[in-house]
Design an enzyme around this catalytic site. Structure first.
Site, mmCIF file in Angstrom:
data_model
loop_
_atom_site.group_PDB
_atom_site.id
_atom_site.type_symbol
_atom_site.label_atom_id
_atom_site.label_comp_id
_atom_site.label_asym_id
_atom_site.label_seq_id
_atom_site.Cartn_x
_atom_site.Cartn_y
_atom_site.Cartn_z
ATOM 1 N N GLU A 1 0.844 -1.207 0.000
ATOM 2 C CA GLU A 1 0.000 0.000 0.000
ATOM 3 C C GLU A 1 0.876 1.253 0.000
ATOM 4 O OE1 GLU A 1 -3.171 -0.277 2.925
ATOM 5 O OE2 GLU A 1 -4.038 -1.974 1.841
ATOM 6 N N GLU A 2 1.995 1.189 0.718
ATOM 7 C CA GLU A 2 2.893 2.345 0.739
ATOM 8 C C GLU A 2 3.376 2.675 -0.681
ATOM 9 O OE1 GLU A 2 5.986 2.276 3.704
ATOM 10 O OE2 GLU A 2 7.255 3.672 2.605
ATOM 11 N N ARG A 3 3.642 1.644 -1.464
ATOM 12 C CA ARG A 3 4.177 1.865 -2.820
ATOM 13 C C ARG A 3 3.096 2.338 -3.784
ATOM 14 N NH1 ARG A 3 8.484 -2.984 -1.697
ATOM 15 N NH2 ARG A 3 9.752 -1.604 -0.418
#
Ligand SMILES: Cc1cc2nc3c(=O)[nH]c(=O)nc-3n(C[C@H](O)[C@H](O)[C@H](O)COP(=O)(O)OP(=O)(O)OC[C@H]3O[C@@H](n4cnc5c(N)ncnc54)[C@H](O)[C@@H]3O)c2cc1C
Length: 383
Positions: A241-243
């Protein structure tokens, strides 16, 4: 990617909030090298922005990740990179694992107040000796009775000087580095936690970045997120999700970079015409616009598959890689067309140039993304 009335409403409401509550203060926060995270997050929490994808039982809206994507994209209207990054840490970097794997008790204690904005969250993965190589972190959490006793330290902790709790990755046993780690909710006011240093950076000025020390820090074992020994795996899932967030959050800011450069060069006169009228200039901007649309298509496709439940590790890594690359090439090319004005500190494009450099490094450097993509392609030969 199909956008509904609800997506558009989110876009409108968040844009209005940014225009009224964020952008008027951005220059002062950049100057101060910190923004009042708690004050801002409380306002965002009250409007429901901090829990879009989080479970309703803890105050979230229970929406799918396409709403997080719309939020990340809209945060690009903020006229700096540091504030959106700290918001992204709160919503999509420090809390996804807690929401997915945490017990009811830890979710009530840490997730619910992070959704209301009462708590500021930070993520403690990177250390002085371990950034790209997450498995080699040295911080330990040793069991003692019902507690963990934590020793070691973290580096590069976004919001680290003002956070209320940290999603901490620590070694909880000896043994295989992918199976000996655990995520733990660590209240930052616990005895033995200290901010060793606030780091000076070349960009993302409004975001405070800290080095944190742990000296015999005692927290109850019930603050663990999910199962012991699963921390590395949970963190890798959280990185997905961060990416995706990193890809989506670049779109609007890079668009503004191109738009403001087109507007400036249209007015700036030279050799009896304008800078924009030079073919090299408008061809370059057209090329950059095309690259940006390609990133947008990649992000939208990755998110459309992600919300269907597919493994998008490859596409998310590609989106992060491309966002990092464009985060450098677009501001660099645009800055050139502003001439000396582009080289001044307060110029909007020079701020993008400085802030944008981080995406190729933070949250997995470009080379780490390339190694993931190569592994997925079956052509990776390294370690
Ligand atoms: C402003 C800022 C905010 C941050 N916020 C956070 C945060 O909130 N929480 C957190 O945990 N971390 C955070 N980070 C840390 C960030 O994720 C790390 O900086 C990043 O993972 C790189 O680690 P490193 O700095 O130790 O570089 P290193 O791991 O030492 O890597 C140095 C360079 O080596 C090269 N490299 C790496 N891997 C490979 C490879 N496989 N093949 C070839 N070359 C390679 C790359 O060029 C890389 O830039 C932040 C960093 C910054 C600068």
């Amino acid at each position: 990617m199909e956008f509904t009335h609800e997506h558009e409403e989110l876009r409108r409401n968040l844009k209005r909030f940014i225009d009224n509550e964020v952008n008027p203060h951005v220059d002062a926060w950049e100057e101060a090298e910190i923004f009042p995270a708690k004050e801002l997050f409380k306002k965002m929490g009250a409007l429901g922005f901090l829990g879009l994808t989080k479970p309703e039982a803890y105050g979230g809206s229970g929406l799918d990740w396409s709403y997080a994507m719309v939020m990340a994209e809209t945060l690009g209207h903020i006229r700096c990179g540091g504030v959106p990054m700290a918001i992204g840490v709160q919503t999509d970097m420090a809390t996804p694992a807690l929401a997915r794997f945490g017990s009811d008790e830890v979710k009530k204690e840490f997730l619910a107040p992070s959704i209301t904005g009462e708590y500021v969250a930070c993520l403690g993965v990177s250390e002085p000796g371990a950034g790209s190589d997450v498995a080699s972190i040295k911080t330990t959490a040793r069991k003692d009775g019902d507690d963990y006793v934590i020793n070691g330290g973290k580096l590069w902790t976004t919001s680290g000087t003002q956070a209320d709790w940290m999603c901490l990755l620590a070694n909880t046993s000896e043994g295989a580095p992918h199976k000996n780690k655990t995520l733990i909710c660590l209240p930052m006011k616990t005895k033995g936690v200290s901010v060793a240093k606030k780091l000076r950076k070349i960009g993302m000025m409004a975001s405070d970045t800290a080095q944190i020390h742990f000296d015999d820090v005692r927290v109850p074992q019930r603050y663990r997120i999910g199962e012991e020994g699963m921390g590395f795996t949970y963190q890798m899932l959280q990185f997905q999700e961060e990416r995706l967030w990193a890809g989506a959050s670049k779109l609007q800011g890079l668009q503004r970079c191109i738009d403001e450069t087109a507007a400036y060069t249209r007015e700036r006169k030279m050799f009896g015409t304008t800078v924009l009228a030079q073919q090299w200039v408008h061809y370059t901007l057209a090329e950059l616009q095309t690259e940006l649309e390609a990133l947008r298509a990649l992000v939208y496709r990755a998110v459309a598959l992600y919300i269907k439940g597919e493994d998008v590790t490859t596409l998310a890594s590609m989106a992060k890689l491309k966002a990092g690359r464009l985060g450098r090439t677009i501001p660099d090319a645009c800055l050139q067309f502003w001439g000396g004005m582009g080289y001044t500190w307060d110029n909007p494009v020079s701020r993008s140039y400085r802030d944008g450099r981080l995406t190729s490094i933070g949250g997995g450097a470009d080379e780490v993304m390339l190694s993931i993509i190569a592994k997925r392609m079956g052509i990776f030969s390294g370690r």
